[in-house]
Design an enzyme around this catalytic site. Structure first.
Site, PDB file in Angstrom:
ATOM      1  N   ILE A 177       0.855  -1.181   0.000  1.00 37.40           N
ATOM      2  CA  ILE A 177       0.000   0.000   0.000  1.00 37.40           C
ATOM      3  C   ILE A 177       0.894   1.234   0.000  1.00 37.40           C
ATOM      4  O   ILE A 177       1.671   1.445   0.924  1.00 37.40           O
ATOM      5  CB  ILE A 177      -0.926  -0.004   1.236  1.00 37.40           C
ATOM      6  CG1 ILE A 177      -1.705  -1.324   1.304  1.00 37.40           C
ATOM      7  CG2 ILE A 177      -1.856   1.200   1.202  1.00 37.40           C
ATOM      8  CD1 ILE A 177      -2.513  -1.658   0.063  1.00 37.40           C
ATOM      9  N   GLU A 178       0.804   2.014  -1.057  1.00 38.50           N
ATOM     10  CA  GLU A 178       1.709   3.157  -1.189  1.00 38.50           C
ATOM     11  C   GLU A 178       0.972   4.477  -1.265  1.00 38.50           C
ATOM     12  O   GLU A 178       1.536   5.491  -1.649  1.00 38.50           O
ATOM     13  CB  GLU A 178       2.623   2.953  -2.409  1.00 38.50           C
ATOM     14  CG  GLU A 178       3.343   1.612  -2.344  1.00 38.50           C
ATOM     15  CD  GLU A 178       4.580   1.541  -3.229  1.00 38.50           C
ATOM     16  OE1 GLU A 178       5.056   2.588  -3.677  1.00 38.50           O
ATOM     17  OE2 GLU A 178       5.055   0.418  -3.449  1.00 38.50           O
ATOM     18  N   GLY A 179      -0.319   4.461  -0.950  1.00 43.44           N
ATOM     19  CA  GLY A 179      -1.063   5.708  -0.962  1.00 43.44           C
ATOM     20  C   GLY A 179      -2.327   5.573  -0.152  1.00 43.44           C
ATOM     21  O   GLY A 179      -2.698   4.471   0.276  1.00 43.44           O
TER      22      GLY A 179
END
Ligand SMILES: *[C@@H]1O[C@H](CO)[C@@H](O)[C@H](O)[C@H]1NC(C)=O
Length: 494
Positions: A177-179
């Protein structure tokens, strides 16, 4: 004619030998290699070299190099029909392949066959959620829990008429999960784990945080839910592999300390996440000999070390089997057992001023001063010390490396970039705040406990150095930090 007893016995022995050759995945080992598969990262940057484009999953399961395949990515949580969507680039995607009616969920039957082929060889295959540009996130815990039910039914031990990989049962879930916010992810994991608790096989939860600690998207989730392993992205970040030799940047020690003292699962494994070739990331790629050297050092220094993660399979194969080369090193370093290094640096002495590069033993680690410091070592990204190795036993080094402080700054920590304490913020052990002109480090999980107050939740690291002095100290004594480009230019990149 009946087979002779001898040939019958040799057939049994052969079957036995074949069974023995397949060793099941063991999360507690130190020599695991996890390689993302699904995004054809090589093909995305080498469009003409079709021969090295991503092959079907089973192609990468033919030897013992890779132990874990996170499939990248389930990149949309809530698509048409309320179903998630999946994109495995040239292997299977919603544009080129048939989808379940009313959804963007592709039917990837042949991938299911490959998943079973890889599992039969003792490897695990998980589903990676997210990616650098994934359309992800939850409005709250209840939505996250029902999404966990969907993932369980579509990919794991549940059942559904819309399973992209048919009756293949994946081995767990990876969160890249990068955002977005961290809302709901802990509830999501808890729900997956409650489904898995009654199951006949082990399901794994992994995550792929950036090396910058704490992770912007997953930080609170990592502290709240039980992960089995994390694949820390030591690339595209200042704490990446390119800065391994800089104590001010390299922070595997912070992650080891997180694993052993903060994570709800103290046996969580920490992997070095690395680009598998120079075209796999903006920064962080290292020659195989350099990565081998770094991996060997970290394997010997930190008990949480679990192995190496690579992005991605297509890049590793096109780069001279980078995956096999690192696997051979990890195997040679030993897959089981950990011997704590001796605390060979002198014991930390409170009130002493240390110059950059000084090493001390304190609290189960050998620490290196990032710059001039008189503060107590703590595993904190804003702190003055880097944990360069776990250690055990009495400190044995001679104490010749300390020096006196520049006049006027003795004992004063830098509070630059440290947020003011807030009564409504949840802090976990090791986090720092400024309050009343002092720097404070949380001893444990705390909320609403005033620094210096009766709860005793905060360690007083001393009065903050004045801004003018701080500027001088920083200019003269600390190495300049590189800029922090988080350059992710393509879709679906880890
Ligand atoms: C998806 O479509 C592509 C392009 O036609 C094809 O090569 C591939 O085999 C398909 N994938 C599956 C899993 O059927």
């Amino acid at each position: 004619m009946a087979p002779s007893l001898a040939s019958f016995l040799s057939a049994v022995a052969l079957v036995g030998a074949r069974v023995l050759l397949v060793s099941a995945f063991d999360n507690s080992r130190y020599d695991n290699v996890a390689v993302y598969w699904g995004q054809n990262s090589y093909g995305a940057v080498n469009s003409a070299d079709t021969g090295n484009w991503q092959k079907p999953l089973a192609f990468y399961c033919q030897d013992d190099a890779i132990d874990v395949f996170p499939l990248a990515f389930l990149n949309v949580f809530f698509g048409p029909g309320g179903e998630p969507s999946l994109n495995l680039a040239n292997t299977c995607n919603p544009t080129d392949n048939a989808t379940f009616p009313g959804t963007n969920l592709p039917i990837c039957t042949s991938v299911g066959t490959d998943i079973k082929t890889c599992q039969a060889k003792g490897k695990i295959v998980t589903l990676s959620l997210g990616g650098a540009t994934g359309s992800v996130g939850f409005t709250g815990d209840s939505q996250a829990e029902s999404f966990a039910d969907t993932i369980w039914n579509l990919f794991l031990g549940g059942s559904s008429s819309t399973r992209p990989f048919g009756d293949a049962v994946l081995d767990g879930v990876d969160l890249d999960i990068e955002g977005g916010t961290s809302t709901g992810y802990a509830a999501f994991i808890n729900r997956i784990q409650s489904h898995a608790s009654g199951a006949s096989k082990k399901y794994y939860i992994t995550g792929a945080p950036q090396c910058v600690y704490p992770d912007a998207s997953l930080g609170g989730v990592l502290n709240a839910a039980k992960f089995d392993a994390i694949y820390v992205q030591f690339y595209n970040n200042p704490c990446g592999l390119q800065n391994f030799n800089q104590a001010s940047n390299w922070d595997f020690g912070i992650w080891d300390n997180w694993a052993r003292t903060i994570s709800p699962n103290p046996n969580v494994k920490v992997y070095i996440g690395a680009p598998a070739s120079s075209s796999a990331a903006g920064t962080g790629y290292q020659s195989i000999s350099t990565l081998q050297n770094i991996a060997t050092q970290m394997r010997k220094a930190f008990p949480s070390f679990g192995g190496v993660m690579l992005w991605d399979a297509s890049q590793a194969y096109a780069n001279n089997r980078y995956d096999l080369a690192i696997k051979n090193t990890l195997t040679a370093d030993g897959g089981t057992g950990f011997t704590f290094p001796a605390c060979s640096a002198p014991a930390f002495v409170s009130g002493t001023a240390y110059t950059a590069g000084s090493k001390v033993s304190y609290n189960g680690y050998i620490w290196e001063a990032k710059w001039w410091s008189s503060s107590t070592p703590s595993a904190n990204s804003n702190g003055d010390w880097s944990a360069i190795s776990a250690c055990a036993g009495p400190a044995t080094g001679s104490s010749s490396s300390s020096s006196s402080a520049p006049s006027g700054t003795s004992g004063s920590p830098s509070c630059s970039g440290v947020a003011a304490w807030s009564s409504s913020t949840v802090y976990t052990g090791g986090q720092q705040v400024s309050y009343g002109g002092h720097l404070w480090t949380a001893k444990w999980w705390t909320e609403g406990d005033t620094p210096g107050g009766s709860a005793g939740a905060w360690q007083d690291d001393g009065a903050c150095v004045s801004r003018r002095v701080e500027a001088v100290v920083e200019r003269e004594l600390s190495a300049p930090l590189p800029s922090r480009p988080r350059t992710v230019s393509r879709l679906f990149r880890l």
